[in-house]
Design an enzyme around this catalytic site. Structure first.
Site, short mmCIF file in Angstrom:
data_model
loop_
_atom_site.label_atom_id
_atom_site.label_comp_id
_atom_site.label_asym_id
_atom_site.label_seq_id
_atom_site.Cartn_x
_atom_site.Cartn_y
_atom_site.Cartn_z
NE ARG A 123 -84.36 -88.55 -13.15
CZ ARG A 123 -83.53 -88.03 -11.99
NH1 ARG A 123 -84.24 -88.47 -11.22
NH2 ARG A 123 -82.39 -87.32 -12.14
CG ASP A 167 -78.27 -91.94 -10.85
OD1 ASP A 167 -79.20 -91.24 -10.51
OD2 ASP A 167 -78.52 -92.48 -11.92
NE ARG A 183 -76.03 -86.25 -12.16
CZ ARG A 183 -77.29 -86.03 -12.46
NH1 ARG A 183 -78.02 -87.11 -11.91
NH2 ARG A 183 -77.67 -85.09 -13.56
#
Ligand SMILES: NC(=O)c1ccc[n+]([C@@H]2O[C@H](COP(=O)([O-])OP(=O)(O)OC[C@H]3O[C@@H](n4cnc5c(N)ncnc54)[C@H](O)[C@@H]3O)[C@@H](O)[C@H]2O)c1
Length: 315
Positions: A94, A154, A157
């Site tokens: 990223r 995140d 997740r």
């Protein structure tokens, strides 16, 4: 039409690529706002997306006006969500996107602010922590009204993976990933709970430390695994952005690990990074400071250093 006087929530989406359209589709299906404006440098794309989305409105839970607009429509927007820019290619981090996307952002923010916009920004484009900082600097808006999606995805997740591991509804799993949305992020296991039990207090036969570490590594590297297989990630982030949008527009005062400006919290300042924060109609009400253990603190400090170093050439 001035949406503020009429108490109509107007959201403007800049960037109608895979992430932007997943967000738009999810917004319509969840009935979150009354107006959704789509803007993209590729005007034909945003026009086509608006036409297609409009055809599903009879099946949406509540009425919504969706159109392909211009930067003038930003003037009365309550929230502007930015998903425009380049995405990671297979194997690319990223942070490698920083220069190209900063240039794109400077132009976009200039156009938005020229409209007279005075609402809240929500940024998702990567590297999200740095582009949230760029948005704050270039817009001149108060720090609490500039929010990055940070580690909300995140953390989702992680909750999904823990829910599957313990066979528990993910809504009963509380767990936070903090730090850079990227390779240096970290889990805060000391604050994780499954059902009514704190993860760290589970008896050894229920808690396997090695499998926890594997779960985290898979969460941290999830984008790479998905990009390898299908080229991009977009549904999870689309729904994460809708979750943040609801927290703002519905004045929820809920805690999400958004990218927030640190002004002394966690011993750092002048950086946007994923930390738990209370979100409401004013944006970020407050950053919550978790008492990190020594290892977590070192990892968090490292994450801040990496972000600041990467930011240097573009800020
Ligand atoms: N924060 C997160 O958790 C998360 C998750 C997934 C993806 N992302 C990021 O979101 C971004 C978008 O990803 P994508 O898969 O939708 O990419 P995409 O290529 O499908 O879409 C990007 C869109 O931005 C538009 N665009 C480019 N320059 C523009 C400009 N100057 N003005 C307006 N629009 C412009 C393009 O025309 C395109 O439609 C990427 O940076 C990606 O890394 C973030």
């Amino acid at each position: 039409m001035d949406s503020r006087n009429k108490k109509v929530n107007r959201v403007v989406l800049i960037g109608t690529g895979a992430v932007g359209c997943s967000y738009a589709y999810s917004m319509i299906n969840q009935g979150v706002a009354e107006e959704l404006v789509l803007i993209d440098v590729n005007e034909a794309k945003s026009e086509g997306e608006a036409m297609d989305l409009n055809h599903g409105i009879p099946f949406a839970p509540s009425p919504i006006n969706v159109w392909s607009g211009t930067y003038q429509d930003c003037e009365t927007a309550d929230l502007i969500v930015i998903t425009a820019g380049l995405a990671q290619k297979p194997g690319e981090t990223r942070l490698q996107l920083v220069e190209k996307n900063t240039k794109i952002f400077k132009e976009i923010i200039k156009n938005i602010m020229a409209s007279g916009f005075d609402g809240i920004f929500l940024v998702a484009t990567n590297p999200v922590d740095i582009l949230t900082y760029v948005t704050w600097k270039e817009s001149g808006l108060p720090k609490e009204r500039v929010i990055g999606s940070g580690t909300v995805l995140d953390s989702a997740r992680l909750r999904t993976a823990l829910g599957q591991h313990f066979n528990m509804d993910t809504r009963n799993v509380h767990a936070y990933i903090i730090g850079e949305h990227g390779d240096t992020e970290l889990p805060v296991w000391s604050r994780a709970s499954v059902g009514v039990e704190r993860l760290e207090e589970l008896p050894a036969e229920k808690l396997n430390r090695e499998s926890l570490e594997n779960i985290f590594v898979n969460v941290r590297d999830a984008a790479y695994h998905i990009i390898e297989r299908k080229g991009a990630t977009y549904y999870g982030i689309g729904m994460s952005l809708v979750r943040i949008t609801k927290a703002i527009l519905n004045n929820e005062n809920c805690i999400l690990t958004v990218s927030s400006y640190l002004d002394g919290q966690y011993g750092h300042q002048d950086v946007f990074i994923g930390v738990p924060a209370v979100i409401n109609r004013g944006g970020i009400r407050e950053v919550i400071e978790i008492d990190l253990n020594e290892k977590e603190k070192q990892q968090f400090d490292h994450s801040v250093i990496v972000l600041k170093e990467t930011m240097k050439p573009v800020i």
